[in-house]
Design a protein around this motif. Structure first.
Motif, short mmCIF file in Angstrom:
data_model
loop_
_atom_site.label_atom_id
_atom_site.label_comp_id
_atom_site.label_asym_id
_atom_site.label_seq_id
_atom_site.Cartn_x
_atom_site.Cartn_y
_atom_site.Cartn_z
N VAL A 29 5.17 -10.29 -0.38
CA VAL A 29 5.84 -8.80 -0.33
C VAL A 29 5.19 -8.08 -1.66
CG1 VAL A 29 7.58 -7.31 0.24
CG2 VAL A 29 7.37 -9.21 1.36
N ALA B 54 1.69 -7.56 -1.84
CA ALA B 54 1.22 -6.59 -0.79
C ALA B 54 1.69 -5.29 -1.44
CB ALA B 54 2.17 -6.91 0.40
N ARG C 35 -3.00 -0.64 3.89
CA ARG C 35 -3.21 -1.55 4.86
C ARG C 35 -4.31 -2.73 4.48
NH1 ARG C 35 -4.82 1.55 9.94
NH2 ARG C 35 -6.13 2.37 8.34
N LEU D 245 7.40 -6.16 6.30
CA LEU D 245 5.86 -5.80 6.66
C LEU D 245 5.68 -6.08 8.14
CD1 LEU D 245 3.69 -8.51 4.43
CD2 LEU D 245 4.68 -5.99 3.84
N LEU E 46 -2.15 -5.94 8.05
CA LEU E 46 -0.79 -5.70 7.73
C LEU E 46 -0.47 -4.56 7.00
CD1 LEU E 46 -0.49 -9.52 6.35
CD2 LEU E 46 0.84 -8.59 8.28
N ARG E 47 0.96 -4.18 7.04
CA ARG E 47 1.10 -2.82 6.23
C ARG E 47 2.68 -2.92 6.09
NH1 ARG E 47 -0.25 2.12 9.88
NH2 ARG E 47 0.53 3.44 7.90
N PHE E 48 3.05 -2.14 5.12
CA PHE E 48 4.70 -2.12 5.16
C PHE E 48 5.31 -1.31 6.38
CE2 PHE E 48 4.05 -3.47 0.62
CZ PHE E 48 5.22 -4.21 0.57
N ARG E 49 6.44 -1.74 6.87
CA ARG E 49 7.12 -1.12 7.85
C ARG E 49 7.09 0.38 7.53
NH1 ARG E 49 11.83 -0.06 9.22
NH2 ARG E 49 12.79 -1.32 7.80
N ARG F 262 7.52 0.18 0.84
CA ARG F 262 6.47 -0.17 0.08
C ARG F 262 6.41 0.21 -1.43
NH1 ARG F 262 1.65 2.86 -0.42
NH2 ARG F 262 -0.05 1.75 -1.39
#
Ligand code: ATP
Ligand code: MG
Length: 1003
Positions: free
Chosen positions: A354, A357, A363, A393, A400-403, A408
């Motif tokens: 995380v 990321a 993304r 995520l 993938l991306r942060f929700r 983020r």
């Protein structure tokens, strides 16, 4: 009706700004490009709720949204389907949206901006727009801006249009624009056409999410594309975080608001809406205990969702018998904990995933994540799963991306600053190693690199060059950032400053370029660096030749400058001196420059010194030699800076026209203009429009000349650059001949200013305008004042209408009996006849001029005969007019009538009404009445409007403001104001309301 959400094509618009070789390099771009088209609105999952999409990359799907025992938050997949909780509250907003969609369905477009703080529900509302549009039969296009794609020109706009299915606009055609300058203008024009064409089939809603992160090109395009066009069925819907984004975002929003865009500014949800959201989430009636806890979210739906999830996670939600009760009154850990603490609750592997990321693009692929962690993707499966399960995520297509972006941001904040920067820097390296183009990592580099980071500097520089053609503004920023990272003592500083100056000038950020130059030049610099900067500082179109010359001279005084740089300065100096205006012989500088060019073999120097020598040749009477010289320059293969090549071709066209080869000149101009148009090269188009104006005037095609010249922007200031002076002089000639007094007056005023210029070339043009205007109103005394003054008749550069000016000056000298002017004219025509073999047109002009001065009717008749088939009808007509005048003075009336009638007819053919009228008066004295049948442009009414005025007025009538018109037509606001003013005067109206009335009447 299809509703699309073109998904995550992160690299969607990069193709056009990559070098062809680069595009073929396998790398993350290819791996990461996702070309799916998401399902319609109903199936469009709310990205923030974590219930997203099919599981890519072999990650297990289960558990993504399971929220613990007993309670199923509404984000859960019921029987495998995504269920989006209903939107709550926002009734007023939905009404506005409904009305706008209904309007666009009926053909009336508009602009809607949904603004508000983070997490307030902008995206959620946009999802509603999609759904409502679909129901109403409106095709919705979706584009999204990302924080890390701000240097990718047109990213979100292309996502919405070119990536739609079927696409709106021709991606292939736009890709071809990749290498050209001024891409933006053409993209906007072409996209506008494509959008209009699509909208003429089906109404459109174009949704652009998070424009606070939009790239400059998208923002600028938005200003003109979304400028209210109520007659087109296109509704633009934009979301933006309040106060976020740079000045360009603010400016765009302000501009849209001025244009009457509708703004929905979202604020906290009402308590009853909050209660509804809670109820939807827990699927039970919320008890007071739960609602009072929910108050802590202060009406922010994102926080509210987090709070409910947190209570659920902490096991503090009890749902039974249709009632939901919360235990305890503290905030759930999820909210009270810092992100640091939340991450600590994850396994080491997941927490690391995380954190890493958070420094990747918005993304990212699993591949990139794995590369950052120096692991194989397969080794990350359980860590990623855990992060997804923890609702941090989500999977988005194959990436993938942060929700939520706020998560983020919070994760990023939880990293120690130094580490964050280092990680971000590392991510840029990893991406570059994986084959990403420099512009794809430019944002990261700009943010994370430290002073002296040569790799970052090189990548930023490269990124700047690669976006320069489409977004000189963004390119300038990247280049400026590279400068900031570079040590002031770095030997590469000079070239980087010079590069940045070129970019800033192209972005029309002249003042910044100046400031950068002066701060750089005020420090101690190596002479070579200083000379390099002075070479690129002044621009051809914006600076006076005096200024250019100063820069060249200063640079040439510097010791220890490389031979090539010195040769370039010498060549530019010679060229600038030629443009500045010199009479006759003084070609020493050009000869020196040519020698330096030859000894260095530098192409730019050879071309410019060659052009300069040609200018001197021509002014010394050797036009044939000049032409030959410039023709030879065309054979040199273009390389590097194209300015010199463009100038060489322009001078060829000019010289062809000067010696009377009008057809060749026109063919060259047409070919080059077409080429520039195909290549969408705005700079070249600019120069060629001016050249075309010159050739058309010479060919007697006055309307065409006017159209070409009016296409050019009116200079905002009368600084009297060479370009401005040419435009002024040519338009004045058109105005004087076609009897457009308003235009002539405008040019006369410009000429009065320009006459104080120190440049002989500019002064010659100004004096010619003032003399011509005086002559046209029969003021011989005033005409003599301007033409008989200290201006030289043959000043470099010689342009086609110098020949017209000679015969005009001869008429004035003869009418005023001025011996001084007469003598100077005789000297000038002697120069024209110097070359052996000579240019036939020059010999004829010499004959014409002497004929006037010596009142030699036969010489004039002879000149007229020779000019008859010369391709210069106006020169022919004036010789015939002069011949007719002399013949009638000699009582040879029959012959006089023949000449005067021919002059009259030719003037009429060329629309030279004022000249025809003058000949008409002479004919009348001989008892012949000739009527001007060809109607000149009407003075009032619709027909009197010029093309430019008509274009402006049409847009104004559609409700556009001056500023919007300026943006759309790429004119300065000042020019638009002038057009509106003139058009209103011609239409006899004083306001927009009256225009609307008039238009209604016209229908
Ligand atoms: N009116 C609403 N009714 C129910 N849920 C809502 C409402 N508005 C927003 N939400 C939920 O709240 C969360 C945050 O909303 P959303 O993502 O739309 O905010 P945002 O304004 O777009 O934030 P950001 O500026 O970060 O993009 C989402 O989970 C969304 O589904
Ligand atoms: Mg949002």
């Amino acid at each position: 009706m299809s509703v699309e959400r073109a998904a995550s094509a992160n690299y969607v618009s990069l193709d056009h700004c990559r070098t062809p070789g680069r595009a073929n390099v396998p790398g993350p771009s290819q791996q990461m490009v996702v070309r799916t088209t998401r399902a319609a609105a109903a199936a469009q999952p709310d990205k923030h709720n974590g219930a997203v999409h099919k599981p890519p990359l072999g990650f297990r799907q289960s558990g993504t949204t399971d929220s613990g025992a007993g309670v199923r938050l509404s984000t859960a997949r019921a029987s495998g389907k995504v269920r989006i909780p209903p939107i709550r509250g926002r009734t007023g907003e939905l009404k506005v949206i409904g009305a706008l969609i209904a309007a666009v369905a009926q053909g009336r477009g508009g602009v809607l901006v949904i603004e508000g703080p983070p997490g307030i529900g902008k995206s959620r509302l946009l999802t509603e727009v999609l759904a409502i549009a679909e129901k109403a039969g409106v095709r919705a296009l979706f584009g999204e801006a990302f924080e890390y794609q701000q240097t990718v020109p047109f990213f979100s706009l292309f996502m919405a249009t070119l990536r739609a299915d079927p696409p709106v606009g021709d991606a292939e055609a736009l890709r071809r624009l990749g290498t050209s300058a001024d891409l933006r203008y053409w993209v906007v024009r072409d996209l506008q056409a494509a959008i209009d064409a699509t909208a003429s089939q089906v109404p459109l809603a174009i949704l652009l999410e998070d424009i606070h992160w939009a790239d400059n090109a998208t923002l600028l395009a938005l200003r003109s594309l979304a400028a209210t066009r109520p007659d087109a069925p296109v509704l633009w819907v934009l979301t933006a975080r309040t106060g976020a984004g740079g000045p360009a975002v603010r400016e765009t929003l302000t501009a849209l608001e001025r244009e009457d865009a509708r703004f929905l500014r979202l604020t906290a949800m009402t308590p009853s809406a909050v209660a509804d959201v809670v109820q939807d989430a827990v699927r039970a009636n919320a008890d007071a205990s739960l609602l009072s806890l929910a108050d802590n979210a202060h009406g922010n739906p994102f926080l509210l969702t987090e709070l409910l999830r947190g209570l659920d996670e902490d096991g503090r939600l009890d749902v039974s018998g249709g009632r939901a009760v919360a235990t305890g009154d503290t905030l759930p850990r999820r909210l009270s904990d810092t992100m640091q603490q939340r991450l600590d609750q994850l396994s080491d592997a997941a927490s690391q995933v995380v954190r890493v990321a958070a420094v990747l693009p918005d993304r990212f692929s699993a591949g990139l994540l794995a590369a950052m962690l120096e692991r194989r993707p397969a080794a990350l499966v359980s860590a990623v799963e855990e992060a997804v399960r923890a609702n941090l995520l989500v999977e988005d297509g194959e990436r993938l991306r942060f929700r939520h972006d706020l998560l983020r941001e919070a994760t990023r904040q939880s990293l120690p600053q130094s580490l964050r920067r280092a990680m971000e820097r590392q991510s840029a390296t990893v991406m570059l190693d994986m084959g990403a183009a420099p512009e794809e990592v430019a944002t990261q580099l700009a943010r994370s690199a430290e002073m002296g980071d040569q790799v970052a500097i090189a990548a930023l520089r490269q990124a700047a060059q690669s976006v320069a053609n489409s977004d000189p503004g963004a390119a300038s920023d990247l280049s400026k950032r590279a400068l900031e990272l570079q040590s002031p003592h770095d030997p590469g500083r000079g070239p980087l400053v010079a590069e940045t100056i070129v970019l800033l000038n192209r972005a029309t950020r002249y003042e910044e370029a100046q400031r950068l130059a002066s701060t750089t030049l005020s420090a101690t610099l190596a002479p070579e660096e200083e000379a390099g900067i002075r070479l690129r500082l002044p621009t051809v179109t914006t600076e006076t030749t005096t200024r250019h010359i100063e820069e060249n001279r200063r640079a040439l005084e510097l010791p220890d400058v490389s031979d090539v740089t010195r040769a370039r300065h010498q060549a530019w100096l010679a060229y600038n001196l030629a443009m500045y205006g010199q009479h006759g012989h003084d070609s020493a500088a050009a000869n020196e420059a040519a020698a330096a060019a030859a000894s260095t073999g530098d192409l730019e120097s050879s071309i410019l010194s060659g052009v300069a020598l040609a200018c001197f040749d021509c002014a010394n009477g050797y036009a044939g030699r000049a032409l030959h010289r410039v023709e030879q320059l065309q054979a040199l293969t273009p390389a590097g800076d194209m300015t010199a090549h463009h100038l060489a071709a322009v001078h060829l066209a000019n010289l062809l026209a000067v010696v009377g080869r009008l057809e060749d000149a026109a063919a060259l101009v047409t070919g080059r203009r077409e080429k520039a148009q195909q290549e969408r090269d705005g700079m070249a188009l600019h120069i060629w429009a001016l050249t075309s104006g010159g050739v058309e005037v010479a060919a007697g095609r006055l309307s065409a000349a006017r159209a070409a010249l009016e296409w050019l922007p009116t200079p905002d200031r009368t600084g009297s650059t060479f370009v401005d002076a040419r435009r002024m002089s040519l338009l004045a000639e058109v105005a004087a001949r076609t009897d457009d007094r308003t235009l002539l007056l405008e040019k006369v005023n410009e000429a009065r200013d320009a006459h104080s210029s120190d440049s002989p070339a500019v002064r010659r043009d100004a004096a010619a305008v003032l003399g011509l205007a005086a002559w046209q109103r029969d003021d011989v005394h005033e005409a003599l004042r301007w033409l008989g003054g200290d201006i030289s008749l043959l000043v470099t550069p010689i342009v086609p209408n110098v020949l017209d000016q000679l015969t005009l000056a001869a008429r004035v000298a003869s009418a005023a009996g001025d011996a001084g002017l007469r003598a100077r004219l005789l000297d000038a025509v002697a120069v024209l006849e110097r070359e052996r073999p000579g240019i036939p047109l020059f010999a004829t002009i010499a004959q014409h001029t002497r004929g006037i001065l010596e009142r030699d009717a036969d010489a004039l008749v002879g000149a007229a005969e020779l000019l008859h088939s010369s391709g210069r009808p106006l020169l022919f007509a004036s010789a015939a007019e002069d011949a007719g005048g002399e013949l009638s003075r000699a009582q040879r009336n029959g012959e006089a009538l023949e000449q005067l009638n021919a002059a009259f007819d030719t003037y009429i053919e060329c629309e030279a009404i004022a000249d025809a009228r003058r000949v008409g008066r002479t004919l009348r004295r001989l008892g012949v009445e000739r009527r001007i049948v060809a109607q000149p442009r009407a003075k009032t009414g619709w027909d009197s409007l010029t093309d430019s005025e008509l274009k402006v007025i049409n847009l104004i009538a559609e409700g556009a403001t001056n500023r919007a018109v300026a943006t759309q037509l790429h004119l300065s606001p000042h020019t638009v104001k002038n057009h509106v003013h003139n058009a209103f005067a011609k239409l006899g109206i004083a306001s927009r309301a009256q225009l609307a009335q008039l238009m209604r009447g016209a229908d």
